[in-house]
Scaffold this active site. Structure first.
Site, mmCIF file in Angstrom:
data_model
loop_
_atom_site.group_PDB
_atom_site.id
_atom_site.type_symbol
_atom_site.label_atom_id
_atom_site.label_comp_id
_atom_site.label_asym_id
_atom_site.label_seq_id
_atom_site.Cartn_x
_atom_site.Cartn_y
_atom_site.Cartn_z
ATOM 1 N N GLU A 55 0.810 -1.223 0.000
ATOM 2 C CA GLU A 55 0.000 0.000 0.000
ATOM 3 C C GLU A 55 0.837 1.264 0.000
ATOM 4 O O GLU A 55 0.490 2.243 -0.632
ATOM 5 C CB GLU A 55 -0.936 -0.008 1.207
ATOM 6 C CG GLU A 55 -2.175 0.875 1.035
ATOM 7 C CD GLU A 55 -1.914 2.352 1.279
ATOM 8 O OE1 GLU A 55 -2.674 3.189 0.761
ATOM 9 O OE2 GLU A 55 -0.951 2.680 2.003
ATOM 10 N N ASP A 56 1.953 1.259 0.718
ATOM 11 C CA ASP A 56 2.793 2.451 0.726
ATOM 12 C C ASP A 56 4.264 2.061 0.613
ATOM 13 O O ASP A 56 4.688 1.031 1.144
ATOM 14 C CB ASP A 56 2.564 3.270 1.997
ATOM 15 C CG ASP A 56 2.930 4.742 1.816
ATOM 16 O OD1 ASP A 56 3.294 5.132 0.687
ATOM 17 O OD2 ASP A 56 2.851 5.506 2.798
ATOM 18 N N HIS A 114 -0.654 0.699 7.225
ATOM 19 C CA HIS A 114 -1.230 1.527 6.166
ATOM 20 C C HIS A 114 -0.131 2.459 5.658
ATOM 21 O O HIS A 114 0.884 2.002 5.157
ATOM 22 C CB HIS A 114 -2.435 2.275 6.746
ATOM 23 C CG HIS A 114 -3.395 2.766 5.722
ATOM 24 N ND1 HIS A 114 -4.663 3.200 6.048
ATOM 25 C CD2 HIS A 114 -3.301 2.916 4.383
ATOM 26 C CE1 HIS A 114 -5.304 3.580 4.970
ATOM 27 N NE2 HIS A 114 -4.501 3.440 3.938
ATOM 28 N N ILE A 116 3.125 4.979 5.582
ATOM 29 C CA ILE A 116 4.401 4.982 6.302
ATOM 30 C C ILE A 116 5.191 6.238 5.952
ATOM 31 O O ILE A 116 4.949 6.889 4.920
ATOM 32 C CB ILE A 116 5.255 3.732 5.978
ATOM 33 C CG1 ILE A 116 5.583 3.666 4.481
ATOM 34 C CG2 ILE A 116 4.551 2.465 6.429
ATOM 35 C CD1 ILE A 116 6.518 2.525 4.108
ATOM 36 N N HIS A 134 -3.732 -0.159 12.026
ATOM 37 C CA HIS A 134 -5.173 -0.268 12.288
ATOM 38 C C HIS A 134 -5.508 -1.592 12.988
ATOM 39 O O HIS A 134 -6.193 -2.444 12.414
ATOM 40 C CB HIS A 134 -5.970 -0.186 10.985
ATOM 41 C CG HIS A 134 -5.782 1.091 10.230
ATOM 42 N ND1 HIS A 134 -6.195 2.313 10.707
ATOM 43 C CD2 HIS A 134 -5.228 1.323 9.021
ATOM 44 C CE1 HIS A 134 -5.905 3.251 9.822
ATOM 45 N NE2 HIS A 134 -5.314 2.677 8.786
ATOM 46 N N ASN A 168 -4.929 7.857 7.573
ATOM 47 C CA ASN A 168 -4.604 7.194 6.312
ATOM 48 C C ASN A 168 -3.105 7.223 6.052
ATOM 49 O O ASN A 168 -2.475 6.201 5.827
ATOM 50 C CB ASN A 168 -5.356 7.869 5.161
ATOM 51 C CG ASN A 168 -5.171 7.161 3.840
ATOM 52 O OD1 ASN A 168 -4.068 7.064 3.323
ATOM 53 N ND2 ASN A 168 -6.257 6.658 3.279
ATOM 54 N N ASP A 169 -2.533 8.425 6.090
ATOM 55 C CA ASP A 169 -1.116 8.562 5.759
ATOM 56 C C ASP A 169 -0.455 9.552 6.711
ATOM 57 O O ASP A 169 -1.130 10.283 7.446
ATOM 58 C CB ASP A 169 -0.956 9.020 4.309
ATOM 59 C CG ASP A 169 0.447 8.798 3.768
ATOM 60 O OD1 ASP A 169 1.214 8.010 4.366
ATOM 61 O OD2 ASP A 169 0.791 9.416 2.742
ATOM 62 N N ASN A 225 -6.063 11.886 1.680
ATOM 63 C CA ASN A 225 -5.379 10.604 1.574
ATOM 64 C C ASN A 225 -3.879 10.786 1.774
ATOM 65 O O ASN A 225 -3.425 10.995 2.876
ATOM 66 C CB ASN A 225 -5.709 9.954 0.226
ATOM 67 C CG ASN A 225 -5.465 8.472 0.202
ATOM 68 O OD1 ASN A 225 -4.377 8.010 0.500
ATOM 69 N ND2 ASN A 225 -6.473 7.691 -0.162
ATOM 70 N N ASP A 270 -3.813 8.435 -4.542
ATOM 71 C CA ASP A 270 -3.658 7.836 -3.221
ATOM 72 C C ASP A 270 -2.448 8.455 -2.525
ATOM 73 O O ASP A 270 -2.505 9.582 -2.057
ATOM 74 C CB ASP A 270 -3.525 6.319 -3.393
ATOM 75 C CG ASP A 270 -3.936 5.527 -2.173
ATOM 76 O OD1 ASP A 270 -3.555 5.925 -1.072
ATOM 77 O OD2 ASP A 270 -4.635 4.500 -2.312
ATOM 78 N N ASN A 271 -1.346 7.750 -2.437
ATOM 79 C CA ASN A 271 -0.166 8.248 -1.735
ATOM 80 C C ASN A 271 0.675 9.175 -2.605
ATOM 81 O O ASN A 271 0.639 9.102 -3.836
ATOM 82 C CB ASN A 271 0.685 7.075 -1.262
ATOM 83 C CG ASN A 271 0.002 6.286 -0.166
ATOM 84 O OD1 ASN A 271 -0.362 6.834 0.866
ATOM 85 N ND2 ASN A 271 -0.208 4.992 -0.397
#
Length: 357
Positions: A55-56, A114, A116, A134, A168-169, A225, A270-271
């Protein structure tokens, strides 16, 4: 009974917020046409698993990448594995991620990583890894110290606060200071994953955290986000996913944030990763949100990588660097570059490494 209640709620929302819901669907579906545009020599990273997610991803100055995997989050397909952190040496031609050893006193069973961020202490070059976690779908920040000699993480502390309720981030600014995005207003899974999306209200925000002070520093986002900081630390960038924009905010002496502009990026991004030498923004994006949340392997969600150059100028250059219809990589969530190579991560699928030229 449950389905009946949902039907009644949807009907009521349609009457009260009909026009807003139509606009939401347009934004969520995204309007840009996706035409495959691949990069040369793209290969899947080994060891991560086909459906473990990545995800990240963030890369520090010496080319070491950190990758979060195994995210379980309401509304997205479930990944295969448990939460893990991997490290990848971008200077090693084998391009083989290694799972970082976790401390024995840390609860691995509930680890659900999630976003980082990495902070390097200039006084002694110690590398600190901040991880949004989470457990039981709550939100907290885990602070680790990275030990390069044996590729392990030492757990320093867990950070919780009532203002960090749907994180989220995160972007680290010091050993124990950071900015973080709350992507939702509600914490209940049904309210945040269904009702809040239908209402489409600008209830999302950005929080500043330090041991001395915790405060909301920017608000009015639909889905805040990804977040990151400019190379000179003077500006913060926030991706508002639903409205397809990246917001530029100026940092003040009191760590407050003042809006400067919003740049349209044309996708549900997103990121955010920032290229240190150029200041370019690299975004992992979702060309069709409905496909992501209503996952169908026969009609998979696609992936996009968008680059924003000269974001502080009057005419930022927004370029689609990579696009795939989901046959190669589904649900891209992050893109990070180093040494002429591009890493592309995903919410629940694989991770790719491609040559930029």
């Amino acid at each position: 009974m449950g389905k009946l209640v949902i039907a009644i709620v949807v009907a009521a929302l349609s009457v009260l917020f009909g026009e807003r819901m139509v606009n939401f669907r347009k934004r969520f579906l995204a309007s840009n046409e996706l035409v495959n545009s691949h990069l040369p020599n793209c290969v899947a990273l080994k060891n991560l698993g086909e459906y473990s997610g990545s995800e990240d991803i963030t890369i520090v100055g010496n080319g070491r990448a950190f990758i979060s995997t195994g995210l379980e989050y309401p509304g997205i397909p479930v990944t295969d594995g448990t939460g893990k952190i991997f490290s990848l040496d971008m200077q090693d031609p084998r391009m083989k991620p290694v799972e970082l050893r976790m401390p024995r006193n840390f609860d691995l069973e509930s680890f659900n990583p999630h976003g980082i961020s990495v902070y390097t202490d200039e006084t002694d070059d110690t590398v600190y890894l901040f991880v949004v976690n989470h457990p039981q779908h709550k939100s907290q920040i885990e602070l680790f110290r990275f030990v390069e000699d044996d590729l392990s993480l030492v757990h320093v502390k867990t950070i919780t606060h009532e203002l960090l309720y749907s994180v989220n981030d995160i972007v680290a600014l010091g050993v124990d200071t950071f900015y973080a995005t709350n992507d939702h207003y509600f914490t209940h899974e049904f309210l945040k994953g269904f009702v809040e999306l239908l209402l489409a209200q600008p209830w999302s925000n950005v929080v500043y955290y330090s041991p001395e002070e915790v405060k909301v520093v920017s608000e009015g986002y639909y889905i805040a986000n990804g977040i990151n900081v400019s190379p000179d630390k003077g500006h913060i960038y926030v991706a508002d996913m639903l409205v397809h924009e990246v917001h530029v905010l100026e940092r003040k002496e009191d760590n407050g944030l003042v809006p400067v502009k919003a740049v349209a990026v044309g996708s549900l991004c997103d990121n955010i990763e920032v290229q240190p030498d150029t200041g370019d923004l690299w975004l992992g994006c979702h060309p069709n949100g409905l496909k992501l949340f209503m996952f169908d392997p026969k009609n998979p969600p696609g992936s996009e990588v968008i680059r924003v150059q000269n974001i502080h100028s009057d005419e930022p250059l927004v370029t689609r660097v990579y696009a795939d219809d989901g046959q190669v990589i589904m649900g891209s969530s992050v893109a990070a570059t180093y040494g002429g190579k591009l890493l592309i991560g995903s919410v629940f699928h694989k991770a790719l490494c491609c040559d930029l030229e």
